[in-house]
Design a protein around this motif. Sequence first.
Motif, mmCIF file in Angstrom:
data_model
loop_
_atom_site.group_PDB
_atom_site.id
_atom_site.type_symbol
_atom_site.label_atom_id
_atom_site.label_comp_id
_atom_site.label_asym_id
_atom_site.label_seq_id
_atom_site.Cartn_x
_atom_site.Cartn_y
_atom_site.Cartn_z
ATOM 1 N N GLY A 1 0.848 -1.183 0.000
ATOM 2 C CA GLY A 1 0.000 0.000 0.000
ATOM 3 C C GLY A 1 0.883 1.232 0.000
ATOM 4 N N TYR A 2 0.524 2.212 -0.821
ATOM 5 C CA TYR A 2 1.327 3.433 -0.951
ATOM 6 C C TYR A 2 0.486 4.647 -0.557
ATOM 7 C CZ TYR A 2 4.547 0.686 -3.892
ATOM 8 O OH TYR A 2 5.437 -0.251 -4.376
ATOM 9 N N ALA A 3 1.123 5.599 0.078
ATOM 10 C CA ALA A 3 0.431 6.857 0.383
ATOM 11 C C ALA A 3 1.459 7.958 0.564
ATOM 12 C CB ALA A 3 -0.421 6.718 1.646
ATOM 13 N N ARG A 4 1.049 9.178 0.255
ATOM 14 C CA ARG A 4 1.973 10.324 0.321
ATOM 15 C C ARG A 4 1.205 11.567 0.766
ATOM 16 N NH1 ARG A 4 4.857 11.836 -5.240
ATOM 17 N NH2 ARG A 4 6.347 10.230 -4.607
ATOM 18 N N TRP A 5 1.854 12.362 1.594
ATOM 19 C CA TRP A 5 1.275 13.635 2.033
ATOM 20 C C TRP A 5 2.266 14.754 1.713
ATOM 21 C CZ3 TRP A 5 0.224 8.991 4.209
ATOM 22 C CH2 TRP A 5 -1.122 8.712 4.475
ATOM 23 N N LEU A 6 1.750 15.833 1.155
ATOM 24 C CA LEU A 6 2.618 16.903 0.645
ATOM 25 C C LEU A 6 2.816 18.032 1.653
ATOM 26 C CD1 LEU A 6 1.064 17.185 -2.955
ATOM 27 C CD2 LEU A 6 3.013 15.772 -2.200
ATOM 28 N N GLY A 7 4.074 18.423 1.824
ATOM 29 C CA GLY A 7 4.423 19.625 2.589
ATOM 30 C C GLY A 7 4.048 19.573 4.061
ATOM 31 N N MET A 8 4.284 20.698 4.718
ATOM 32 C CA MET A 8 3.984 20.802 6.148
ATOM 33 C C MET A 8 2.483 20.767 6.407
ATOM 34 S SD MET A 8 6.770 20.849 7.999
ATOM 35 C CE MET A 8 6.575 21.756 9.557
ATOM 36 N N GLU A 9 1.700 21.115 5.378
ATOM 37 C CA GLU A 9 0.234 21.066 5.539
ATOM 38 C C GLU A 9 -0.313 19.650 5.373
ATOM 39 O OE1 GLU A 9 1.011 22.330 1.226
ATOM 40 O OE2 GLU A 9 2.003 22.426 3.181
ATOM 41 N N GLN A 10 0.552 18.743 4.932
ATOM 42 C CA GLN A 10 0.216 17.313 4.796
ATOM 43 C C GLN A 10 -1.034 17.061 3.947
ATOM 44 O OE1 GLN A 10 0.735 16.222 9.166
ATOM 45 N NE2 GLN A 10 2.194 14.865 8.199
ATOM 46 N N LYS A 11 -1.001 17.623 2.754
ATOM 47 C CA LYS A 11 -2.101 17.433 1.805
ATOM 48 C C LYS A 11 -1.974 16.043 1.175
ATOM 49 C CE LYS A 11 -4.092 19.706 -2.298
ATOM 50 N NZ LYS A 11 -3.993 18.622 -3.276
ATOM 51 N N PRO A 12 -3.034 15.229 1.237
ATOM 52 C CA PRO A 12 -2.938 13.896 0.626
ATOM 53 C C PRO A 12 -2.655 14.005 -0.878
ATOM 54 C CG PRO A 12 -4.887 14.060 2.016
ATOM 55 C CD PRO A 12 -4.342 15.458 1.868
#
Lengths: 172, 172
Positions: free
Chosen positions: B129-140
């Motif tokens: 399973g893969y998942a990623r959150w972007l930047g300090m705001e943790q945008k999915p």
Amino acid sequence: MPNNLILKSALSAALFMTMPVLALSQEMTVAPAPNGITIPKDYKTWQPLGVSHRSDKDSLRIILANPIAMKAATAGKTNPWPDGSMFAKLAWKDSTHPNFAAATVPGELSHVEFMLRDSKKFANTNGWGYARWLGMEQKPYGNGADFAQECSSCHLQAKETGYVFTHKAPLP
Amino acid sequence: MPNNLILKSALSAALFMTMPVLALSQEMTVAPAPNGITIPKDYKTWQPLGVSHRSDKDSLRIILANPIAMKAATAGKTNPWPDGSMFAKLAWKDSTHPNFAAATVPGELSHVEFMLRDSKKFANTNGWGYARWLGMEQKPYGNGADFAQECSSCHLQAKETGYVFTHKAPLP
């Protein structure tokens, strides 16, 4: 169940609950640094404070901080760093990932080094004890007990940040 | 002291002894990835498996492994990786150290991403399973539940090492 049995059971439960942490400590038979510093046994359980690449050394590094240092870094109370703060820096020679040419990854282990904060014990190196072990064989670095003057004099460049070069990498 | 008071005291002691570990878990209100994966709460306690620099992305990374994955990596039992293995990759944009020009250090947080091993649940992405959150705001990251096909297809390049690019960095 008599009182002392209940107490023993509960304390056994307490020990069991903390076992995963204790089990991470490693048994090592590594010679101490010339100044008597030994490798902190639990350093692999410390959290990453940062990472760096040195273009002058072709080397990748991870910098770990013990809980005291991580708490101080998070709170921004780092000049001076509190006594008991410790850092580990793990440094590898650059290598290219075999399946991904754009990625530089750890090659040979160059060294593992530590900074230990004790403002009294290490007063003659600005409150920091320094030690380094070379390669997978963990050969202590330095000749004579005062070898850490070399480390300390370079770290003067980081005087404004409590003699520590690494800034905490941003992370929510 | 009555039995239940002794038990309560001992259990309080047990809880207190485990507090440093529990306290490391973070309270986060971060949206799940489009495939329903959420950020593993204790990932900051995982140990570093490796580090990398991507010249195509000008980015520094730390790769953390949970205890199951670290045990498998240490034993070399990684193809397939055992169910329950998890990795976190923390990626920052390159920055130059303000006091040390030869050192590239973490700048802005680019993203935090995860690989979670469950050979049945994630069978259509080779068991990961893969998942990623972007930047300090943790945008999915990603649109739609099947966004991870993009991750999975790139990780085919690492099929020989169980679809995981990171090799364990050498450390005694």
